[in-house]
Design an enzyme around this catalytic site. Structure first.
Site, PDB file in Angstrom:
ATOM      1  N   ASN A 107       0.848  -1.195   0.000  1.00 16.87           N
ATOM      2  CA  ASN A 107       0.000   0.000   0.000  1.00 16.87           C
ATOM      3  C   ASN A 107       0.879   1.239   0.000  1.00 16.87           C
ATOM      4  OD1 ASN A 107      -2.451   1.505   0.184  1.00 16.87           O
ATOM      5  ND2 ASN A 107      -2.100   1.794   2.384  1.00 16.87           N
ATOM      6  N   HIS A 109       0.686   5.193   1.381  1.00 12.56           N
ATOM      7  CA  HIS A 109      -0.104   6.035   2.286  1.00 12.56           C
ATOM      8  C   HIS A 109       0.544   7.417   2.372  1.00 12.56           C
ATOM      9  CE1 HIS A 109      -2.827   7.034   5.519  1.00 12.56           C
ATOM     10  NE2 HIS A 109      -1.802   7.560   6.160  1.00 12.56           N
TER      11      HIS A 109
HETATM   12  C1  GRF Z   1      -2.595   8.892  -3.053  1.00 13.51           C
HETATM   13  O1  GRF Z   1      -2.310  10.058  -2.347  1.00 13.51           O
HETATM   14  C2  GRF Z   1      -2.237   7.685  -2.229  1.00 13.51           C
HETATM   15  O2  GRF Z   1      -1.132   7.875  -1.425  1.00 13.51           O
HETATM   16  C3  GRF Z   1      -3.482   7.507  -1.387  1.00 13.51           C
HETATM   17  O3  GRF Z   1      -4.538   7.839  -2.237  1.00 13.51           O
HETATM   18  C4  GRF Z   1      -4.084   8.706  -3.280  1.00 13.51           C
HETATM   19  C5  GRF Z   1      -4.400   8.038  -4.560  1.00 13.51           C
HETATM   20  O4  GRF Z   1      -4.156   8.851  -5.683  1.00 13.51           O
HETATM   21  N1  GRF Z   1      -3.499   6.205  -0.800  1.00 13.51           N
HETATM   22  P1  GRF Z   1      -4.226   8.216  -7.129  1.00 13.51           P
HETATM   23  O5  GRF Z   1      -5.618   7.575  -7.284  1.00 13.51           O
HETATM   24  O6  GRF Z   1      -3.131   7.226  -7.305  1.00 13.51           O
HETATM   25  O7  GRF Z   1      -4.092   9.401  -8.063  1.00 13.51           O
END
Ligand code: GRF
Length: 204
Positions: A107, A109
């Site tokens: 994941n 985050h």
């Molecule tokens: C990112 O900031 C990621 O870290 C978080 O959700 C966001 C997703 O952005 N978990 P994307 O859909 O990849 O543009």
């Protein structure tokens, strides 16, 4: 070639970074399918444009989290993936999902974990007057946003930054580090041993 399944809920810019890394040969893996829990996630269009199979599952069609995750696992496993990559997948996973893919579930985050698990990380960094903010890639374990961190990147918080500014600048770092970590995993350099992440036979 390792087989990757990516789970998304939204824009899919991290998915795009992973697609691009595969196409540029920086990531020696194949994205075999992209799943979303939102039928209108823009990331599904990104996947389709790249010729990747997509599937969305609507939460309302299932009795509860267990049933949803069971259906999701069954659908995912039809693609026989080696690695599951969560890229902006905005759902808490059931423990049976986590244990099914333990050690092959990553994941990203948007905080410097263990700071700010959960939502609104950019806002919380601003409210606390942090001078730096960042992003973490980690193995997923049962603890929400609590699995062992593999790699982080940080950015300075500038005086007039808004949540949006932080989110935008952080995404640049996200798109850099996520494909890198996935490539480590694909090369067999990265593993989860107990509750620690190991890289090149050293605990991180
Ligand atoms: C990112 O900031 C990621 O870290 C978080 O959700 C966001 C997703 O952005 N978990 P994307 O859909 O990849 O543009």
């Amino acid at each position: 070639m390792k087989r990757i399944v990516v789970l998304i809920s939204g824009s899919g810019s991290n998915l795009q970074a992973i697609i691009d890394a595969c196409q540029l040969g920086r990531l020696n893996a194949e994205i075999v399918a992209v799943f979303s829990n939102k039928t209108d996630a823009f990331g599904l269009q990104r996947a389709q444009r790249a010729g990747i199979a997509t599937q969305s599952l609507a939460i309302g069609d299932y009795a509860d989290r267990q049933a949803f995750d069971r259906a999701l696992m069954q659908s995912i496993d039809r693609y026989q993936p080696d690695l599951i990559v969560l890229a902006g997948y905005m759902r808490i996973l059931s423990s049976s999902f986590v244990s099914h893919y333990l050690g092959r579930l990553l994941n990203i985050h948007p905080s410097l974990l263990p700071k700010y698990p959960g939502l609104h990380t950019h806002r919380r960094a601003l409210e606390n007057g942090d001078s730096e903010h960042g992003v973490s890639v980690h193995f997923v374990t049962e603890q929400l946003d609590g699995g062992p961190v593999i790699l982080q990147a940080s950015i300075p918080v500038l005086p007039d930054d808004t949540e949006q500014d932080l989110a935008e600048r952080l995404l640049i770092e996200e798109h850099r580090i996520y494909p890198q970590v996935i490539q480590w995993w694909v090369e067999g350099r990265l593993s989860l041993r107990g509750d620690r992440a190991w890289l090149d036979n050293e605990p991180l």
